[in-house]
Design an enzyme around this catalytic site. Structure first.
Site, PDB file in Angstrom:
ATOM      1  N   MET A   8       0.886  -1.162   0.000  1.00  9.59           N
ATOM      2  CA  MET A   8       0.000   0.000   0.000  1.00  9.59           C
ATOM      3  C   MET A   8       0.924   1.212   0.000  1.00  9.59           C
ATOM      4  SD  MET A   8      -3.076   0.936   2.582  1.00  9.59           S
ATOM      5  CE  MET A   8      -4.071   2.381   2.313  1.00  9.59           C
ATOM      6  N   ARG A  10       0.794   4.282   0.771  1.00  8.34           N
ATOM      7  CA  ARG A  10       0.851   5.161   1.949  1.00  8.34           C
ATOM      8  C   ARG A  10       1.460   4.491   3.172  1.00  8.34           C
ATOM      9  NH1 ARG A  10      -4.767   8.577   1.683  1.00  8.34           N
ATOM     10  NH2 ARG A  10      -4.286   9.596  -0.280  1.00  8.34           N
ATOM     11  N   SER A  11       1.819   3.237   3.038  1.00  4.24           N
ATOM     12  CA  SER A  11       2.436   2.499   4.146  1.00  4.24           C
ATOM     13  C   SER A  11       3.941   2.728   4.127  1.00  4.24           C
ATOM     14  CB  SER A  11       2.124   1.008   3.996  1.00  4.24           C
ATOM     15  OG  SER A  11       2.976   0.248   4.802  1.00  4.24           O
ATOM     16  N   ALA A  12       4.477   3.279   5.205  1.00  6.24           N
ATOM     17  CA  ALA A  12       5.922   3.539   5.276  1.00  6.24           C
ATOM     18  C   ALA A  12       6.751   2.270   5.057  1.00  6.24           C
ATOM     19  CB  ALA A  12       6.266   4.199   6.602  1.00  6.24           C
ATOM     20  N   SER A  14       6.166  -0.139   3.211  1.00  4.82           N
ATOM     21  CA  SER A  14       6.069  -0.530   1.804  1.00  4.82           C
ATOM     22  C   SER A  14       7.014   0.263   0.905  1.00  4.82           C
ATOM     23  CB  SER A  14       4.640  -0.337   1.288  1.00  4.82           C
ATOM     24  OG  SER A  14       3.754  -1.241   1.894  1.00  4.82           O
TER      25      SER A  14
END
Length: 67
Positions: A8, A10-12, A14
């Site tokens: 995702m 917006r997932s740091a 990631s």
């Protein structure tokens, strides 16, 4: 060679592997996991990642995920 990468944006956690793959010129098959729709809880995702976290990287039979 292409690796399946469940993430995702917006997932740091990631974003780091995305940057590493780009720096090493590794092609990723990007598969978005929508957490707001609880896609991480779908049976097909839980089969590859029983901890239902993102990101998850799949290379054939080898699977690694964020803990």
């Amino acid at each position: 060679m292409s690796l399946d990468y469940y993430y995702m944006l917006r997932s740091a956690p990631s974003r780091g592997p995305l940057l590493v793959a780009k720096a090493l010129n590794i092609k990723l098959n990007l598969i978005v996991v929508n957490l707001s729709k609880k896609e991480q809880m779908k049976p097909e995702y839980l089969k590859i990642n029983p901890t239902h976290t993102i990101p998850t990287l799949v290379d054939g039979d080898f699977v690694i995920w964020e803990r």
